[in-house]
Design an enzyme around this catalytic site. Structure first.
Site, PDB file in Angstrom:
ATOM      1  N   ASP A  17      -5.642  13.098   9.368  1.00 17.37           N
ATOM      2  CA  ASP A  17      -4.864  14.343   9.414  1.00 17.37           C
ATOM      3  C   ASP A  17      -3.965  14.325  10.658  1.00 17.37           C
ATOM      4  O   ASP A  17      -4.450  14.102  11.773  1.00 17.37           O
ATOM      5  CB  ASP A  17      -5.849  15.527   9.484  1.00 17.37           C
ATOM      6  CG  ASP A  17      -5.174  16.871   9.264  1.00 17.37           C
ATOM      7  OD1 ASP A  17      -4.091  16.907   8.666  1.00 17.37           O
ATOM      8  OD2 ASP A  17      -5.755  17.890   9.705  1.00 17.37           O
TER       9      ASP A  17
ATOM     10  N   HIS B 123      -0.281  22.550   4.385  1.00 20.52           N
ATOM     11  CA  HIS B 123      -1.060  22.643   5.631  1.00 20.52           C
ATOM     12  C   HIS B 123      -1.206  24.120   5.992  1.00 20.52           C
ATOM     13  O   HIS B 123      -0.452  24.963   5.529  1.00 20.52           O
ATOM     14  CB  HIS B 123      -0.338  21.917   6.765  1.00 20.52           C
ATOM     15  CG  HIS B 123      -0.470  20.430   6.690  1.00 20.52           C
ATOM     16  ND1 HIS B 123      -1.082  19.686   7.672  1.00 20.52           N
ATOM     17  CD2 HIS B 123      -0.085  19.549   5.738  1.00 20.52           C
ATOM     18  CE1 HIS B 123      -1.053  18.411   7.338  1.00 20.52           C
ATOM     19  NE2 HIS B 123      -0.444  18.295   6.161  1.00 20.52           N
TER      20      HIS B 123
HETATM   21 ZN   LIG Z   1      -1.939  20.447   9.362  1.00 22.22          ZN
END
Ligand SMILES: [Zn+2]
Length: 302
Positions: free
Chosen positions: A82, A208
């Site tokens: 990530d 996100h």
């Molecule tokens: Zn993120």
């Protein structure tokens, strides 16, 4: 089963219009919680390791925990980096065995973001591992988050087309109104912008900062091209709250497992709730795959 690549599974999600949960794991309990729910719900799942988690657990340990848990599962599990910070970190994660990478060049100008992302994609594709990248910027809580600033940082559809062509990435993280690390689920996505982006590019899109988004808006986003939905803050908040409550009720407890298990169960509840929004339940059935997962329990201190 061994870790799987995110590529085929995100394409399946795109075709069948469901979202795959990409849950951030910070320790063993998170990994177990996420994979146990994926197993119960027969859902494909992505375990994400952030920069903070790599610093906290170490890359080797973080990788080993996720790999061991995936081996026991009968559903597909992806290990994803990530917000990869640079080229070398992506190389290290590839070598460690990650089955999905990300480079976050959202702080760079367009040309530099393209240059670095393309370099990582070339390297990673040589090993058949897909890469996610970000264009526009999903802001953080603490940044200047006025509606105007958020809008300015959003992904521009025409730029996204050029970005995907030039970098050959496999999935694109889009900035469409979410903000990282929000605790309240109040943000609404710019669905018109998402529709425009989806109509112009063919690869799966990623959300996100989903912890702060109204679940109804997430569902609408999935119907309009979002395939990977990242959730971190909601899991972390649930874990901390549950272990805090357990400790406050039992301050003399010596067995840390009795304090941590409610935390793990709180994460499980949240993962299950999110999988309900994503429409991914029953999408991870693989013929012949068997589960070796045994859910944690505490009998006595030994
Ligand atoms: Zn993120």
């Amino acid at each position: 089963m061994p870790l799987v690549s995110s590529k085929e599974w995100l394409i399946k999600a795109q075709k069948e219009k469901f979202g795959i949960g990409a849950f951030n794991a910070d320790n063993m309990e998170f990994v177990e919680a996420i994979i146990e729910v994926a197993e119960e719900e027969k859902a494909p799942v992505i375990i994400q390791v952030s920069q903070g988690a790599i610093k906290y657990a170490g890359l080797e340990m973080a990788t080993a925990i996720v790999k061991a848990a995936a081996e026991l599962a009968s559903v597909p599990v992806v290990l994803h980096l990530d917000h990869g910070t640079d080229y070398l970190q992506n190389v290290r994660c590839l070598r460690a065995g990650f089955s999905s990478l990300m480079f976050d060049g959202s702080a760079l100008n367009f040309e530099d973001n393209v240059k670095m992302t393309a370099k990582i994609t070339e390297m990673s594709h040589a090993c058949n591992i897909p890469v996610e990248a970000e264009l526009g910027k999903v802001l953080q809580i603490g940044d200047n988050n006025s509606a105007e600033t958020i809008e300015k940082a959003m992904t521009q559809p025409d730029e996204a087309v050029r970005f995907v062509e030039l970098t050959k990435i496999d999935s694109l993280a889009v900035a469409i109104g979410s903000v990282h690390a929000m605790k309240d689920r109040t943000a609404k996505l710019d669905i018109a912008r998402l529709k425009k982006i989806q109509s112009l590019i063919s690869i799966p899109l990623v959300l996100h900062g989903s912890s702060g988004v109204d679940p109804e808006s997430i569902k609408e986003g999935i119907a309009n091209g979002l395939c990977k939905i990242n959730v971190a803050t909601q899991l972390s908040v649930s874990f901390v709250k549950a272990i805090g409550e357990m400790y406050n009720k039992n301050p003399a407890e010596k067995d840390m497992r009795k304090i941590l298990l409610p935390g793990k169960n709180a994460v499980k509840d949240r993962v299950r709730e999110y999988m309900g929004y994503f429409g991914c339940k029953g999408k991870g059935i693989i013929a012949g795959a068997k589960s070796g997962i045994v859910a944690s329990e505490i009998k006595h201190h030994e």
